[in-house]
Design a protein around this motif. Structure first.
Motif, short mmCIF file in Angstrom:
data_model
loop_
_atom_site.label_atom_id
_atom_site.label_comp_id
_atom_site.label_asym_id
_atom_site.label_seq_id
_atom_site.Cartn_x
_atom_site.Cartn_y
_atom_site.Cartn_z
N PRO A 42 55.72 59.86 -0.12
CA PRO A 42 55.50 60.62 0.84
C PRO A 42 54.84 62.00 0.29
N LYS A 43 54.35 62.74 1.14
CA LYS A 43 53.72 63.95 0.44
C LYS A 43 54.58 65.08 -0.14
N ASP A 44 55.95 65.16 0.35
CA ASP A 44 56.91 66.02 -0.16
C ASP A 44 57.46 65.48 -1.31
N ALA A 45 57.24 64.40 -2.01
CA ALA A 45 57.89 63.80 -3.14
C ALA A 45 57.83 64.79 -4.18
N LYS A 46 58.70 64.81 -5.03
CA LYS A 46 58.94 65.69 -6.37
C LYS A 46 58.42 64.95 -7.38
N ILE A 47 57.34 65.24 -8.01
CA ILE A 47 56.54 64.28 -8.92
C ILE A 47 56.34 64.88 -10.30
N LEU A 48 56.77 64.07 -11.23
CA LEU A 48 56.45 64.73 -12.71
C LEU A 48 55.34 63.77 -13.40
N ASP A 49 54.56 64.46 -13.93
CA ASP A 49 53.56 63.64 -14.74
C ASP A 49 54.00 63.92 -16.21
N SER A 55 44.83 65.77 -17.72
CA SER A 55 44.68 64.93 -16.81
C SER A 55 44.29 65.43 -15.55
N LEU A 56 43.17 64.73 -14.74
CA LEU A 56 42.90 65.11 -13.32
C LEU A 56 43.97 64.65 -12.55
N LEU A 57 44.83 63.94 -12.61
CA LEU A 57 45.87 63.45 -11.67
C LEU A 57 46.44 64.45 -10.87
N VAL A 58 46.60 65.62 -11.40
CA VAL A 58 47.29 66.60 -10.69
C VAL A 58 46.50 67.09 -9.54
N ASP A 59 45.04 67.17 -9.92
CA ASP A 59 43.85 67.64 -9.14
C ASP A 59 43.94 66.71 -7.77
N TYR A 60 43.88 65.39 -8.13
CA TYR A 60 43.66 64.33 -6.97
C TYR A 60 44.88 64.48 -6.21
N LEU A 61 46.21 64.51 -6.75
CA LEU A 61 47.31 64.43 -6.09
C LEU A 61 47.24 65.75 -4.95
N ASN A 62 47.04 66.87 -5.69
CA ASN A 62 46.89 68.20 -4.79
C ASN A 62 45.93 67.99 -3.81
N ASP A 63 44.89 67.17 -4.07
CA ASP A 63 43.90 66.99 -2.56
C ASP A 63 44.30 66.36 -1.77
N LEU A 64 45.36 65.38 -2.32
CA LEU A 64 46.17 64.40 -1.24
C LEU A 64 47.10 65.06 -0.45
N GLY A 65 47.40 66.31 -0.98
CA GLY A 65 48.47 66.94 0.03
C GLY A 65 49.82 66.93 -0.89
N TYR A 66 49.94 66.51 -2.03
CA TYR A 66 51.09 66.37 -2.69
C TYR A 66 51.57 67.78 -2.97
N GLN A 67 52.52 68.49 -2.70
CA GLN A 67 52.89 69.84 -3.05
C GLN A 67 53.90 70.13 -3.95
N ASN A 68 54.61 68.91 -4.69
CA ASN A 68 55.83 69.41 -5.45
C ASN A 68 55.37 68.52 -6.63
N ILE A 69 54.44 69.01 -7.40
CA ILE A 69 53.96 68.52 -8.79
C ILE A 69 54.31 69.21 -9.93
N THR A 70 54.82 68.64 -11.07
CA THR A 70 55.17 69.24 -12.40
C THR A 70 54.50 68.43 -13.31
N VAL A 71 53.63 69.24 -14.15
CA VAL A 71 53.29 68.55 -15.50
C VAL A 71 53.92 69.11 -16.65
N LEU A 72 54.28 67.89 -17.54
CA LEU A 72 55.02 68.31 -18.90
C LEU A 72 54.07 67.84 -19.62
N ASP A 73 54.03 68.38 -20.88
CA ASP A 73 53.36 68.04 -22.02
C ASP A 73 53.68 68.93 -23.22
N ILE A 74 53.68 68.20 -24.48
CA ILE A 74 53.88 68.81 -25.77
C ILE A 74 53.01 69.93 -26.10
N SER A 75 51.71 69.94 -25.49
CA SER A 75 50.74 70.80 -26.07
C SER A 75 50.38 72.03 -25.01
#
Ligand SMILES: C[S@@+](CC[C@H](N)C(=O)[O-])C[C@H]1O[C@@H](n2cnc3c(N)ncnc32)[C@H](O)[C@@H]1O
Length: 206
Positions: A42-49, A55-75
């Motif tokens: 669902p579009k309100d899912a809390k997502i961690l990448d 990665s462009l995953l966050v861009d595509y998820l954003n375009d699809l309407g996902y609104q609760n995205i976290t991106v974690l990276d060591i860099s």
């Protein structure tokens, strides 16, 4: 490699390389997006990448309407690249610079996605930590989507040794806490035209 050296390795990658030319680059992360579609996230899912890099995953998820995205990276550099690319949209995303082999997370997620980060963990202590982190951080009934180099794939990634997984060994690793929903092997073609075989699994938190 020490944790500091590891972070330095990745800072160096994101500072010095054109990341549209690195082996793991994807113009569109089709396999990951197909899993989101297949699992009807669902579009309100809390997502961690996890280990999302730039990665462009966050861009595509954003375009699809996902609104609760976290991106974690060591860099920090990877995160900065992604933030610059996204512009004002970056403010809608939560960003974490930390090391998956030893960090703690406060939040609970509906979806934990990891493409080509988990496979860098090789020591028992790191693997135990990751398993504990992911089982604590994914809500019951939530999903883990994880992609690694397969047993027919490369043995190194970005010059670092990786653990290769078959569908069986990937399912087995998470089996105390996650049940398999859909697993597959797929060839990724690098920007340089080389085939790399990945194992991907979508697993549900028990
Ligand atoms: C091969 S790249 C994949 C990036 C992204 N997931 C993708 O599919 O384009 C691996 C990423 O994992 C990150 N990484 C490696 N080890 C990590 C760790 N221990 N904790 C957090 N991130 C890590 C790297 O900085 C890098 O961005």
């Amino acid at each position: 490699m020490s944790a500091t050296d590891l972070q330095q390795h990745w800072e160096n990658v994101y500072e010095t390389k054109d990341t549209t030319r690195v082996g793991w680059f994807q113009q569109k992360p089709i396999i990951s997006l197909n899993f989101f579609d297949f699992l009807k996230i669902p579009k309100d899912a809390k997502i961690l990448d996890a280990g999302g890099g730039d990665s462009l995953l966050v861009d595509y998820l954003n375009d699809l309407g996902y609104q609760n995205i976290t991106v974690l990276d060591i860099s920090a550099g990877a995160i900065q690249n992604a933030q610059i690319r996204l512009g004002s949209l970056a403010e809608e995303v939560c960003w974490i610079v930390d090391d998956l082999s030893k960090c703690k997370l406060d939040g609970k997620y509906d979806v934990w996605h990891d493409r080509a980060a988990f496979h860098f963990l090789r020591k028992k202590k790191e693997l135990d930590h990751y398993l504990d982190l992911v089982q604590k951080s994914v809500k019951q009934g939530g999903y883990l989507i994880v992609g690694t180099f397969s047993v027919n794939g490369p043995t190194t990634c970005s010059g670092l040794p990786v653990t290769q997984y078959s569908v069986g060994s990937l399912m087995e690793f998470f089996s105390d806490f996650f049940e398999p929903i859909k697993c597959l092997n797929t060839d990724h073609i690098t920007p340089g035209g080389v085939e790399q075989n990945y194992t991907f699994c979508a697993l549900r938190r028990k």
